[in-house]
Structure formats: C-alpha cells, structure tokens
Design a protein around this motif. Structure first.
Motif, mmCIF file in Angstrom:
data_model
loop_
_atom_site.group_PDB
_atom_site.id
_atom_site.type_symbol
_atom_site.label_atom_id
_atom_site.label_comp_id
_atom_site.label_asym_id
_atom_site.label_seq_id
_atom_site.Cartn_x
_atom_site.Cartn_y
_atom_site.Cartn_z
ATOM 1 N N PHE A 251 0.821 -1.214 0.000
ATOM 2 C CA PHE A 251 0.000 0.000 0.000
ATOM 3 C C PHE A 251 0.862 1.274 0.000
ATOM 4 N N SER A 252 2.139 1.130 -0.218
ATOM 5 C CA SER A 252 3.049 2.272 -0.091
ATOM 6 C C SER A 252 2.904 3.284 -1.222
ATOM 7 N N HIS A 253 2.321 2.879 -2.345
ATOM 8 C CA HIS A 253 2.181 3.792 -3.479
ATOM 9 C C HIS A 253 0.726 3.918 -3.943
ATOM 10 N N THR A 254 -0.209 3.638 -3.052
ATOM 11 C CA THR A 254 -1.630 3.712 -3.414
ATOM 12 C C THR A 254 -1.984 5.127 -3.881
ATOM 13 N N LYS A 255 -2.610 5.218 -5.045
ATOM 14 C CA LYS A 255 -2.913 6.517 -5.659
ATOM 15 C C LYS A 255 -4.331 7.014 -5.385
ATOM 16 N N VAL A 256 -5.250 6.080 -5.066
ATOM 17 C CA VAL A 256 -6.649 6.481 -4.871
ATOM 18 C C VAL A 256 -7.208 5.763 -3.648
ATOM 19 N N LEU A 257 -7.886 6.522 -2.799
ATOM 20 C CA LEU A 257 -8.646 5.965 -1.675
ATOM 21 C C LEU A 257 -10.115 6.311 -1.888
ATOM 22 N N VAL A 258 -10.972 5.292 -1.841
ATOM 23 C CA VAL A 258 -12.416 5.496 -1.952
ATOM 24 C C VAL A 258 -13.074 5.029 -0.665
ATOM 25 N N LEU A 259 -13.852 5.897 -0.049
ATOM 26 C CA LEU A 259 -14.671 5.532 1.105
ATOM 27 C C LEU A 259 -16.127 5.573 0.646
ATOM 28 N N LYS A 284 -2.275 12.326 2.282
ATOM 29 C CA LYS A 284 -3.384 12.767 1.437
ATOM 30 C C LYS A 284 -2.925 13.660 0.292
ATOM 31 N N GLU A 285 -1.782 14.341 0.462
ATOM 32 C CA GLU A 285 -1.244 15.176 -0.618
ATOM 33 C C GLU A 285 -0.718 14.328 -1.775
ATOM 34 N N ASP A 286 -0.472 13.047 -1.521
ATOM 35 C CA ASP A 286 0.125 12.171 -2.532
ATOM 36 C C ASP A 286 -0.863 11.180 -3.124
ATOM 37 N N ARG A 287 -2.146 11.370 -2.834
ATOM 38 C CA ARG A 287 -3.150 10.468 -3.381
ATOM 39 C C ARG A 287 -4.434 11.247 -3.639
ATOM 40 N N GLN A 288 -5.364 10.617 -4.334
ATOM 41 C CA GLN A 288 -6.691 11.189 -4.571
ATOM 42 C C GLN A 288 -7.690 10.460 -3.684
ATOM 43 N N THR A 289 -8.600 11.207 -3.066
ATOM 44 C CA THR A 289 -9.617 10.620 -2.200
ATOM 45 C C THR A 289 -10.999 10.919 -2.767
ATOM 46 N N LEU A 290 -11.800 9.869 -2.904
ATOM 47 C CA LEU A 290 -13.200 9.993 -3.329
ATOM 48 C C LEU A 290 -14.058 9.504 -2.169
ATOM 49 N N LEU A 291 -14.791 10.408 -1.560
ATOM 50 C CA LEU A 291 -15.582 10.085 -0.377
ATOM 51 C C LEU A 291 -17.060 10.245 -0.710
ATOM 52 N N PHE A 292 -17.829 9.181 -0.501
ATOM 53 C CA PHE A 292 -19.250 9.210 -0.822
ATOM 54 C C PHE A 292 -20.070 8.981 0.433
ATOM 55 N N SER A 293 -21.110 9.788 0.593
ATOM 56 C CA SER A 293 -21.963 9.690 1.769
ATOM 57 C C SER A 293 -23.311 10.325 1.453
ATOM 58 N N ALA A 294 -24.386 9.630 1.816
ATOM 59 C CA ALA A 294 -25.719 10.187 1.576
ATOM 60 C C ALA A 294 -26.005 11.336 2.524
ATOM 61 N N SER A 306 -8.804 14.302 7.830
ATOM 62 C CA SER A 306 -7.634 13.428 7.742
ATOM 63 C C SER A 306 -7.458 12.796 6.365
ATOM 64 N N THR A 307 -8.483 12.853 5.514
ATOM 65 C CA THR A 307 -8.384 12.170 4.227
ATOM 66 C C THR A 307 -8.361 13.096 3.026
ATOM 67 N N MET A 308 -8.953 14.281 3.138
ATOM 68 C CA MET A 308 -9.158 15.118 1.955
ATOM 69 C C MET A 308 -8.309 16.382 2.010
ATOM 70 N N LYS A 309 -7.789 16.741 0.859
ATOM 71 C CA LYS A 309 -6.971 17.958 0.746
ATOM 72 C C LYS A 309 -7.875 19.193 0.692
ATOM 73 N N PRO A 310 -7.395 20.345 1.103
ATOM 74 C CA PRO A 310 -8.179 21.574 0.963
ATOM 75 C C PRO A 310 -8.512 21.827 -0.510
ATOM 76 N N GLY A 311 -9.667 22.418 -0.742
ATOM 77 C CA GLY A 311 -10.069 22.721 -2.109
ATOM 78 C C GLY A 311 -10.702 21.561 -2.827
ATOM 79 N N TYR A 312 -11.191 20.582 -2.080
ATOM 80 C CA TYR A 312 -11.833 19.427 -2.721
ATOM 81 C C TYR A 312 -13.134 19.853 -3.407
ATOM 82 N N ALA A 313 -13.537 19.075 -4.408
ATOM 83 C CA ALA A 313 -14.770 19.350 -5.141
ATOM 84 C C ALA A 313 -15.938 18.632 -4.475
ATOM 85 N N THR A 314 -17.099 19.263 -4.490
ATOM 86 C CA THR A 314 -18.313 18.667 -3.923
ATOM 87 C C THR A 314 -19.315 18.413 -5.031
ATOM 88 N N VAL A 315 -19.789 17.204 -5.116
ATOM 89 C CA VAL A 315 -20.835 16.831 -6.071
ATOM 90 C C VAL A 315 -22.048 16.415 -5.250
#
Length: 364
Positions: A251-259, A284-294, A306-315
């Motif tokens: 997991f040392s080079h994981t590029k994407v985390l999805v929750l 978190k600066e070295d990966r992309q995080t996609l967080l989904f929640s209703a 702890s997971t998302m960088k400042p300036g994240y996009a909200t959909v």
C-alpha cells in the motif's frame, strides 16, 4: 375486478374491509386490516391514492394481492431561483473517459446507456485537476459504484509514478455484499484494460485470511476492495506475501482511496478502523480521495480532515427538501400477501421469478 380507493384528508378510510370482503379471498381479509391501518396512519401527512389488484406471480401460485402506492400529492414550492434540470448524457459524450472504459460500459449497459447525475458530475469533478479530491452525495441506487470506479481507473491509467507491483487503489465498503458488488463491477471495467491494469480482488471477514494471502500471491490487484475490519487486520499484521514482501508495503504507493457510504461506516462503528487504515496509506497530498456519503453527520468532519486535501470538489445530487431525491421515491415497492400455509413456497417462487430479470439483486 380491481378495487380502487382514493384516500384524502377528508375521507379517512370510510370504505372498510367489510365492504371489500365479498371480493377478496378469505385468507386475504386479515392482512388487509393491517395494511389499511398502516394507510390510515400515513395519510395524516399527505393525501395519496391506493390501488389493489389481483395478480399472478407464476402459474402455480394462487392469485395474490399486490399493493401499489401512488405518488403523493406534492405541494408546489415557489422559488425565485432557476434550477437547472440535469439531462443524462450518453457515456460516449463524457469527456475524460478512456475508450476502453467506454467499450466496457457499452458491454455492461448497452450502446445507448446514459450516465446518471452522480456518475457524470463526479467524473467531471475528479478530472478538473490532477489528484483533486471529491465529496459525493447521492442516494443508494443512483449508480454510485460506477461514479467512483470510472475516475479511479482514469487516475490509475495516468499515474506514471505508480509501480504496477503495488496496489493502486483501495475501496473501503461497509458490508461484504456491497464489497463483492463493487469488485464485480470493477472487474467488468478492468477486463478492457488488461494490458495496463490487473484484476481487482475483494477481502472481507468471515473467511480465512489464508484465502487473501493466496489471492495476493497470484496477483497484486490494481484495485483492492475490502471491508474495514479485515483490511485493518491485514495492515496491523506482520504478514509477508510470498515473493511480494510485506503486506503493508503493498500500500506504499496507493494513488486512490475510496470511502463508500461513509456515513454507514461511521454508524456501524468503523470510525477507528478507517482512521487506522488511512495511517498506512500515502499522505493525502500524494493520493486522490473519493468520499461518498448520503448524509454529512458531524462525525464525518474528522474523517474528511484526515483524508481530503483543501479545495476538494463537492458533487451534491441530493436535495434534502425534495422528496423526489429520496431513495424510496426511486424504487418501485410492492408486496404480495400469501396464505400462511404457502409462505415458504411463495417466497421461493417469487425469488425464482425475480431472478429472471437482468442484473437482479435479491435480499431475503
């Protein structure tokens, strides 16, 4: 004949079961009382129309009674703001979609398939800048799985600094059933990328950990789908994968985390597990995080910090005041009343009937 009752605030079910008895088989009379009681309770807030009709699920089943709930009479909302209606685009019209992914989607959904709102807007948001994080809000049943799988694959395809002998993306799911479904869809997409990406694997509790180790010995996946408890156990262990090294090192080079369904992860008590998993991943600066929640509960803010960088996009595809965005408004709901002596047989026949549908999903 069909029996139709229109229920309004002024008519509190004056049409009693006594009026219906001559037209309904004897074993239907008792359950009908229960359903009219439920209806009487529900109409105190919104008027609705109710319709009973006899149907036949299979030729061997006795005639059953199905209940159809009509759309509630919504009160018009007056607003001065013009709301732009989302028009579902075809997948081929989407930018930032690899041709192989498009080919896989056509095989999965058909040539004329269109993207849901959460799918189209998440792919657009995740592609605005390299590595941008995305917070997505959408109800169950709106296509969230493809919404995070498509940008995940695009990120991996563009990652030049990701060693292919390491896990590229980690998807954390609250339940094994959902994890299995995600892994299945991931592999349907990855099949068209077999020259550049490897098949996904899934890990969950309740089975031997040896199975996980054997799967990793055969193949280091591009995408790993896991439930939080099992993934935490592996990361906290000192296990080594034959000819691959430490399991943590994968997991040392994981590029994407999805929750996925993060609010459910928190509700089910996985907050500490999720935080523990994050501690083993790249910063978190070295990966992309996609967080989904209703929903966005207060407890979610710690996870986001702890997971998302400042300036994240909200959909945000949920309008809390709009009942049409509720999950139950998107799903056709019916029930069948069966005689007590045929409950098990009726359930089996209904399940077999439902299994004839394409891409059926059944929970009993």
């Amino acid at each position: 004949d069909d029996i139709t009752m229109t229920i309004t605030r002024s008519v509190l079910l004056r049409a009693t079961t006594r009026a219906l008895r001559p037209q309904i088989p004897r074993y239907h009379q008792s359950p009908l009382k229960l359903h009219t009681a439920v209806l009487q309770k529900s109409i105190l807030t919104l008027p609705c129309s109710c319709r009973y009709e006899k149907i036949s699920v299979t030729s061997s089943l006795l005639q059953q009674l199905r209940f159809h709930s009509a759309e509630p009479a919504a009160t018009p909302i007056i607003t001065s703001e013009k709301i732009e209606e989302f028009v579902p685009p075809s997948f081929s019209a989407l930018n930032h979609l690899h041709p192989n992914s498009l080919r896989a989607l056509h095989k999965m959904l058909g040539q004329n398939a269109t993207a849901s709102e959460i799918q189209a807007r998440t792919l657009e948001a995740a592609s605005r800048a390299e590595g941008i994080d995305v917070l997505g809000r959408a109800r169950t049943g709106t296509g969230k799985t493809l919404a995070f799988l498509l940008p995940t694959i695009e990120t991996l395809l563009k990652s030049d600094d990701w060693p292919r002998n390491k896990i590229g993306a980690v998807i954390v799911s609250p339940t094994r059933e959902l994890a299995l479904q995600i892994c299945q869809q991931a592999n349907q997409l990855l099949r068209e990328h077999n020259r550049s990406l490897k098949p996904a694997i899934v890990m969950f509790g309740g089975v031997s950990k040896v199975n996980d180790f054997k799967a990793l010995e055969r193949n280091i996946p591009s995408i790993l789908v896991a439930t939080p408890g099992r993934l935490k156990d592996h990361l906290n262990s000192d296990a080594f994968i034959r000819n691959k090294g430490s399991i943590r090192d994968l997991f040392s080079h994981t590029k994407v985390l999805v929750l996925d369904e993060t609010d459910r992860l928190l509700d089910m008590g996985f907050r500490d597990d999720v935080q523990n998993i994050i501690s083993y991943l790249p910063k978190k600066e070295d990966r992309q995080t996609l967080l989904f929640s209703a929903t966005i509960p207060l407890a979610l803010s710690d996870i986001m910090d702890s997971t998302m960088k400042p300036g994240y996009a909200t959909v945000d595809c949920i309008t809390d005041s709009d009942i049409s965005t509720n999950t139950n408004a998107q799903v056709v709901q019916t029930h069948v009343i069966a005689p007590p002596t045929r409950i098990v047989q009726s359930v089996m026949e209904i399940v077999l009937h439902a299994m004839k549908e394409r891409d059926h999903k059944i929970v009993v």
